[in-house]
Write a protein that holds these residues in place. Structure first.
Motif, PDB file in Angstrom:
ATOM      1  N   ARG A 158      15.941 -56.744  20.727  1.00 11.78           N
ATOM      2  CA  ARG A 158      17.292 -56.417  20.277  1.00 11.78           C
ATOM      3  C   ARG A 158      18.131 -57.698  20.331  1.00 11.78           C
ATOM      4  O   ARG A 158      17.795 -58.636  21.051  1.00 11.78           O
ATOM      5  N   ALA A 159      19.231 -57.718  19.606  1.00 15.38           N
ATOM      6  CA  ALA A 159      20.064 -58.915  19.576  1.00 15.38           C
ATOM      7  C   ALA A 159      20.562 -59.297  20.963  1.00 15.38           C
ATOM      8  O   ALA A 159      20.724 -60.488  21.274  1.00 15.38           O
ATOM      9  N   ALA A 160      20.797 -58.318  21.820  1.00 12.37           N
ATOM     10  CA  ALA A 160      21.270 -58.611  23.172  1.00 12.37           C
ATOM     11  C   ALA A 160      20.275 -59.456  23.959  1.00 12.37           C
ATOM     12  O   ALA A 160      20.652 -60.155  24.903  1.00 12.37           O
ATOM     13  N   GLY A 161      19.017 -59.426  23.559  1.00 10.82           N
ATOM     14  CA  GLY A 161      17.987 -60.201  24.240  1.00 10.82           C
ATOM     15  C   GLY A 161      18.022 -61.680  23.935  1.00 10.82           C
ATOM     16  O   GLY A 161      17.201 -62.445  24.463  1.00 10.82           O
ATOM     17  N   LEU A 162      18.964 -62.117  23.101  1.00 13.68           N
ATOM     18  CA  LEU A 162      19.066 -63.532  22.740  1.00 13.68           C
ATOM     19  C   LEU A 162      19.802 -64.359  23.783  1.00 13.68           C
ATOM     20  O   LEU A 162      19.860 -65.589  23.656  1.00 13.68           O
ATOM     21  N   ALA A 163      20.371 -63.742  24.780  1.00 11.84           N
ATOM     22  CA  ALA A 163      21.160 -64.466  25.781  1.00 11.84           C
ATOM     23  C   ALA A 163      20.365 -65.634  26.358  1.00 11.84           C
ATOM     24  O   ALA A 163      19.218 -65.474  26.782  1.00 11.84           O
ATOM     25  N   GLY A 164      20.980 -66.813  26.350  1.00 18.70           N
ATOM     26  CA  GLY A 164      20.371 -68.012  26.908  1.00 18.70           C
ATOM     27  C   GLY A 164      19.386 -68.720  26.008  1.00 18.70           C
ATOM     28  O   GLY A 164      18.878 -69.785  26.368  1.00 18.70           O
ATOM     29  N   LEU A 165      19.109 -68.173  24.828  1.00 24.19           N
ATOM     30  CA  LEU A 165      18.105 -68.752  23.942  1.00 24.19           C
ATOM     31  C   LEU A 165      18.727 -69.667  22.890  1.00 24.19           C
ATOM     32  O   LEU A 165      19.930 -69.608  22.619  1.00 24.19           O
ATOM     33  N   SER A 166      17.879 -70.486  22.308  1.00 24.89           N
ATOM     34  CA  SER A 166      18.284 -71.374  21.211  1.00 24.89           C
ATOM     35  C   SER A 166      18.213 -70.584  19.911  1.00 24.89           C
ATOM     36  O   SER A 166      17.134 -70.161  19.494  1.00 24.89           O
ATOM     37  N   VAL A 167      19.378 -70.404  19.272  1.00 24.52           N
ATOM     38  CA  VAL A 167      19.471 -69.487  18.130  1.00 24.52           C
ATOM     39  C   VAL A 167      20.081 -70.194  16.926  1.00 24.52           C
ATOM     40  O   VAL A 167      21.172 -70.768  17.013  1.00 24.52           O
ATOM     41  N   GLY A 168      19.389 -70.147  15.787  1.00 23.58           N
ATOM     42  CA  GLY A 168      19.949 -70.650  14.542  1.00 23.58           C
ATOM     43  C   GLY A 168      21.015 -69.693  14.045  1.00 23.58           C
ATOM     44  O   GLY A 168      20.731 -68.505  13.855  1.00 23.58           O
ATOM     45  N   VAL A 169      22.237 -70.214  13.839  1.00 23.42           N
ATOM     46  CA  VAL A 169      23.368 -69.337  13.505  1.00 23.42           C
ATOM     47  C   VAL A 169      23.945 -69.617  12.122  1.00 23.42           C
ATOM     48  O   VAL A 169      24.945 -69.009  11.738  1.00 23.42           O
ATOM     49  N   GLY A 170      23.319 -70.519  11.352  1.00 25.18           N
ATOM     50  CA  GLY A 170      23.861 -70.857  10.049  1.00 25.18           C
ATOM     51  C   GLY A 170      24.839 -72.017  10.129  1.00 25.18           C
ATOM     52  O   GLY A 170      25.340 -72.374  11.201  1.00 25.18           O
ATOM     53  N   GLN A 171      25.107 -72.623   8.989  1.00 23.08           N
ATOM     54  CA  GLN A 171      26.017 -73.758   8.930  1.00 23.08           C
ATOM     55  C   GLN A 171      27.469 -73.311   9.075  1.00 23.08           C
ATOM     56  O   GLN A 171      27.808 -72.149   8.890  1.00 23.08           O
ATOM     57  N   ASP A 172      28.331 -74.271   9.393  1.00 21.57           N
ATOM     58  CA  ASP A 172      29.708 -73.947   9.751  1.00 21.57           C
ATOM     59  C   ASP A 172      30.500 -73.301   8.628  1.00 21.57           C
ATOM     60  O   ASP A 172      31.442 -72.555   8.892  1.00 21.57           O
ATOM     61  N   GLN A 173      30.174 -73.568   7.372  1.00 22.57           N
ATOM     62  CA  GLN A 173      30.914 -72.972   6.267  1.00 22.57           C
ATOM     63  C   GLN A 173      30.081 -71.931   5.519  1.00 22.57           C
ATOM     64  O   GLN A 173      30.273 -71.691   4.338  1.00 22.57           O
ATOM     65  N   SER A 174      29.193 -71.301   6.258  1.00 21.08           N
ATOM     66  CA  SER A 174      28.314 -70.303   5.648  1.00 21.08           C
ATOM     67  C   SER A 174      28.741 -68.898   6.029  1.00 21.08           C
ATOM     68  O   SER A 174      29.306 -68.656   7.103  1.00 21.08           O
ATOM     69  N   GLY A 175      28.435 -67.963   5.149  1.00 22.48           N
ATOM     70  CA  GLY A 175      28.616 -66.563   5.482  1.00 22.48           C
ATOM     71  C   GLY A 175      27.676 -66.127   6.587  1.00 22.48           C
ATOM     72  O   GLY A 175      27.964 -65.176   7.321  1.00 22.48           O
ATOM     73  N   VAL A 176      26.543 -66.822   6.725  1.00 22.36           N
ATOM     74  CA  VAL A 176      25.585 -66.495   7.781  1.00 22.36           C
ATOM     75  C   VAL A 176      26.236 -66.657   9.147  1.00 22.36           C
ATOM     76  O   VAL A 176      26.153 -65.764  10.007  1.00 22.36           O
ATOM     77  N   GLN A 177      26.910 -67.788   9.368  1.00 23.93           N
ATOM     78  CA  GLN A 177      27.538 -67.997  10.670  1.00 23.93           C
ATOM     79  C   GLN A 177      28.682 -67.008  10.893  1.00 23.93           C
ATOM     80  O   GLN A 177      28.898 -66.528  12.011  1.00 23.93           O
ATOM     81  N   LEU A 178      29.388 -66.698   9.829  1.00 21.37           N
ATOM     82  CA  LEU A 178      30.470 -65.723   9.917  1.00 21.37           C
ATOM     83  C   LEU A 178      29.975 -64.388  10.465  1.00 21.37           C
ATOM     84  O   LEU A 178      30.522 -63.835  11.418  1.00 21.37           O
ATOM     85  N   VAL A 179      28.904 -63.870   9.877  1.00 27.90           N
ATOM     86  CA  VAL A 179      28.402 -62.565  10.314  1.00 27.90           C
ATOM     87  C   VAL A 179      27.614 -62.672  11.610  1.00 27.90           C
ATOM     88  O   VAL A 179      27.601 -61.743  12.416  1.00 27.90           O
TER      89      VAL A 179
END
Length: 348
Positions: A158-179
């Motif tokens: 589950r997404a909650a299991g990402l705590a403490g991990l290295s996670v790709g979140v998208g670029q700063d001006q992307s909709g990916v990072q927004l969501v």
């Protein structure tokens, strides 16, 4: 405009959904005075390039997305379709980080058309004031599916299991990072504090995971996204369900009305062994322009999007979901007059 198919809380099986985003901070958008000046310049360009001609001509700039993303490929194929349908117009493509940068370019006068997710548009409208009133839509395109990719052996379920991990979140001006920021918040995590955020795009995140430099990455894109499919052919990966986050998302603010429940079918990524139905969330993509765009060229661009669906869809599977009957549902942006002319011509 009639209500969207499926309504606000609609659920989609396979590609066909819609989405939206809550309040997010990002780089400030261009001010109203700059946008107004760009609008005036764009209007002058339109009259010089097209005025009096039986068919529009000149140069049209389309801001797309990151390399290996669906926006970029869709833009290339739309460019080819317009070359057939409107040979007098030269289409110039600009790569970008994604929806947020695309909208900034559009209102700033650096692009004439672009693609953006409905949630990124709503976030812009909430922040930009009067400048946002200039946005217009040509068509609702296809839906982006929110995807959380992990190595097959990852303990994350589950997404909650990402705590403490290295996670790709998208670029700063992307909709990916927004969501991504919103999804993590719905899971009880702060993107900047509770995970190690890696601000990269879909053109680099799969290779980083393959090299062991990412524990997971988020992506928002049509199905299938070629970069994810190619990664699945090189290493064993798994998709983590995100559908359980929808209730928490929908109480975070009015912008989240654009998020819809969706299901990724087992064959979405044939390269993932033991593929199964994945409960997730989707958001609609819109083809955008501004009120300064020429009516004739906007009508033709809209026509090419619809008439070129099958040709484009052979290379971009998500584009097969472009449909004349749903193209007019462009919430939260009203249709451009040129697009309205096209839809009236085909009796919609």
């Amino acid at each position: 405009m009639p209500p969207e198919p499926g309504g606000r809380a609609g659920r989609t099986v396979g590609p066909l959904t819609t989405g939206d985003k809550p309040r997010i901070s990002r780089r400030g958008l261009l001010g109203w005075s700059a946008a107004a000046a760009a609008s005036l310049a764009a209007g002058t360009w339109g009259r010089v390039a097209f005025g009096g001609a039986e068919r529009p001509g000149g140069v049209v700039t389309v801001s797309t997305g990151v390399r290996s993303g669906v926006y970029a490929r869709y833009g290339q194929l739309l460019q080819a379709q317009l070359a057939r349908d409107l040979p007098e117009v030269r289409v110039r493509l600009l790569s970008s980080e994604g929806s947020v940068e695309n909208i900034e370019r559009l209102v700033g006068g650096q692009a004439d058309f672009t693609i953006a997710t409905a949630d990124a548009i709503a976030a812009h409208q909430a922040e930009a004031g009067r400048a946002a009133e200039r946005l217009r839509a040509c068509a609702r395109l296809y839906d982006d599916y929110l995807q959380l990719v992990v190595p097959a052996r990852s303990p994350v379920r589950r997404a909650a299991g990402l705590a403490g991990l290295s996670v790709g979140v998208g670029q700063d001006q992307s909709g990916v990072q927004l969501v991504t920021r919103e999804l993590l918040a719905a899971a009880g995590l702060d993107m900047d504090e509770d995970v190690v955020p890696v601000r990269e795009g879909i053109d680099t995140m799969p290779r980083m995971m393959e090299a062991g430099r990412l524990d997971a990455f988020f992506w928002s894109g049509g199905l299938p996204t070629s970069a994810v499919q190619r990664l699945a052919e090189r290493m064993d990966i798994r998709l983590v369900p995100l559908g359980d986050l929808l209730p928490a998302l929908q109480v975070r603010g009015p912008l989240t009305s654009h998020y819809r429940a969706a299901v990724m079918p087992p064959d979405a990524y044939p390269g993932i062994e033991g593929g199964q139905v994945i409960e997730t969330i989707a958001v609609a993509n819109l083809l955008l322009t501004t009120d300064a765009a020429d009516d004739a060229i906007t009508e033709q661009v809209t026509r090419s999007v619809i008439s070129g669906r099958d040709r484009i869809g052979r290379a971009v599977h998500a584009a097969q979901r472009v449909d004349l009957r749903t193209a007019i549902y462009t919430r939260p942006v009203e249709l451009h007059e040129g697009a309205r002319r096209y839809y009236r011509a085909v009796k919609l």
